[in-house]
Design an enzyme around this catalytic site. Structure first.
Site, short mmCIF file in Angstrom:
data_model
loop_
_atom_site.label_atom_id
_atom_site.label_comp_id
_atom_site.label_asym_id
_atom_site.label_seq_id
_atom_site.Cartn_x
_atom_site.Cartn_y
_atom_site.Cartn_z
N ASP A 153 0.73 -0.98 -0.30
CA ASP A 153 -0.05 0.07 -0.26
C ASP A 153 0.82 1.07 0.02
OD1 ASP A 153 -2.10 1.34 -0.26
OD2 ASP A 153 -2.83 1.24 1.98
N LEU A 176 12.54 -20.15 -3.58
CA LEU A 176 11.12 -19.29 -2.98
C LEU A 176 9.79 -19.82 -3.68
CD1 LEU A 176 10.09 -17.21 -0.99
CD2 LEU A 176 10.97 -15.54 -3.21
N HIS A 211 2.61 3.14 -9.35
CA HIS A 211 2.67 1.74 -9.22
C HIS A 211 3.68 1.42 -9.94
CE1 HIS A 211 -1.50 2.11 -7.64
NE2 HIS A 211 -2.14 2.28 -8.46
C1 FPP Z 1 -1.82 -0.48 -2.87
O1 FPP Z 1 -1.29 1.09 -3.97
C2 FPP Z 1 -0.89 -0.81 -4.92
C3 FPP Z 1 -1.89 -0.98 -5.13
C4 FPP Z 1 -3.45 -1.57 -5.76
C5 FPP Z 1 -1.48 -2.45 -6.83
C6 FPP Z 1 0.30 -2.55 -6.19
C7 FPP Z 1 0.72 -2.78 -7.73
C8 FPP Z 1 2.22 -2.98 -7.38
C9 FPP Z 1 3.18 -2.74 -6.57
C10 FPP Z 1 3.05 -3.03 -8.70
C11 FPP Z 1 3.42 -4.09 -9.54
C12 FPP Z 1 2.79 -5.97 -8.84
C13 FPP Z 1 2.88 -6.65 -9.76
C14 FPP Z 1 1.45 -8.03 -9.46
C15 FPP Z 1 3.52 -6.74 -11.25
P1 FPP Z 1 -2.34 2.62 -3.87
O2 FPP Z 1 -2.58 2.91 -4.79
O3 FPP Z 1 -3.82 2.16 -2.98
O4 FPP Z 1 -1.79 3.69 -2.49
P2 FPP Z 1 -2.13 4.88 -2.40
O5 FPP Z 1 -2.74 4.23 -0.75
O6 FPP Z 1 -1.44 5.45 -1.03
O7 FPP Z 1 -3.41 6.21 -2.73
#
Ligand code: FPP
Length: 226
Positions: free
Chosen positions: A2, A113, A19
């Site tokens: 997050d 892993l 992201h």
């Molecule tokens: C949450 O942060 C994150 C996500 C919904 C996406 C996670 C994806 C990645 C880390 C990209 C790589 C993943 C793969 C599987 C290749 P948020 O958008 O909720 O952030 P915020 O809370 O600050 O708004």
């Protein structure tokens, strides 16, 4: 994982950039986990509830997943990592599910892993799937509902993580102190670690700090200290 959006916002950059940097943090963590001899690492990439985000963000995330699966899978395979995906695949674009299948098949024999990536996953969805599996098995007369241990084994076989150990350490980045529907059943006795660090900034040092904190926990699993 997050905090991607907030990390980008702090830098006056689009959320999608957060992201992308999140993907970099993910690659870093996988390598750290392998070095630390962690047997199973499960990452929450996209929840059942994330489908309510703006379509443009969902599309950007799906493009990023596809890109990461195409680009990162060789390095993952070369490092002996086995990848598996958990979640509602029916809701994902066919291109993504095809890449997931290929990645799982390619890495199936790897042992360094085990990496589980939760995409379109929800703990409540997982529990409901397991409950449906249990009901069907009972309907077919293959489980005795009066035998609690049989019921438990049958139920757990229906979970997305059926052949994995329960969660030991649950790390949430980004400052929120909630589980947000991740591995609910499996985390019954997990140690919960919350850090304000936003996901793109989560480094090997942050991970080692979490592991050190975990090593100092006194785990009693409902029993008493011996
Ligand atoms: C949450 O942060 C994150 C996500 C919904 C996406 C996670 C994806 C990645 C880390 C990209 C790589 C993943 C793969 C599987 C290749 P948020 O958008 O909720 O952030 P915020 O809370 O600050 O708004």
């Amino acid at each position: 994982m997050d905090g991607n959006g907030r990390w980008a916002k702090e830098r006056h950059l689009p959320r999608s950039f957060g992201h992308q940097r999140g993907r970099r943090a993910l690659r870093r963590l996988i390598e750290s986990a392998r070095r630390a001899h962690i047997p199973v690492l499960t990452l929450f990439a996209f929840s059942s509830e994330n489908w309510i985000r703006p379509q443009a963000e969902i599309d950007a995330l799906m493009r990023l997943f596809a890109h990461a699966l195409e680009r990162d899978i060789e390095a993952i395979h070369a490092n002996g990592i086995r990848v598996q995906f958990i979640g509602e695949r029916d809701r994902l674009p066919p291109k993504i599910t095809a890449l997931m299948r290929d990645a799982e098949a390619k890495t199936a024999q790897n042992q360094a892993l085990r990496l589980l990536i939760a995409v379109s996953y929800g703990g409540q969805w997982d529990i409901l799937q397991a409950a449906i599996g249990l009901a069907r098995t009972a309907q077919n007369g293959l489980v005795d509902l009066n035998d609690a241990s049989q019921v438990r084994v049958c139920f757990e076989q229906g979970l997305a993580t059926s052949d994995c150990p329960p969660v030991d350490l649950f790390i949430r980045t980004g400052g929120e102190q909630r589980m947000s529907n991740f591995l609910l059943w499996q985390s019954a006795y997990a140690e919960l670690y919350f850090t304000p660090c936003l996901w793109p900034a989560f480094s090997e040092q942050h991970f080692v700090t979490a592991l050190t904190w975990f090593a100092e926990r006194n785990r009693r699993f409902g029993g008493v200290e011996t």
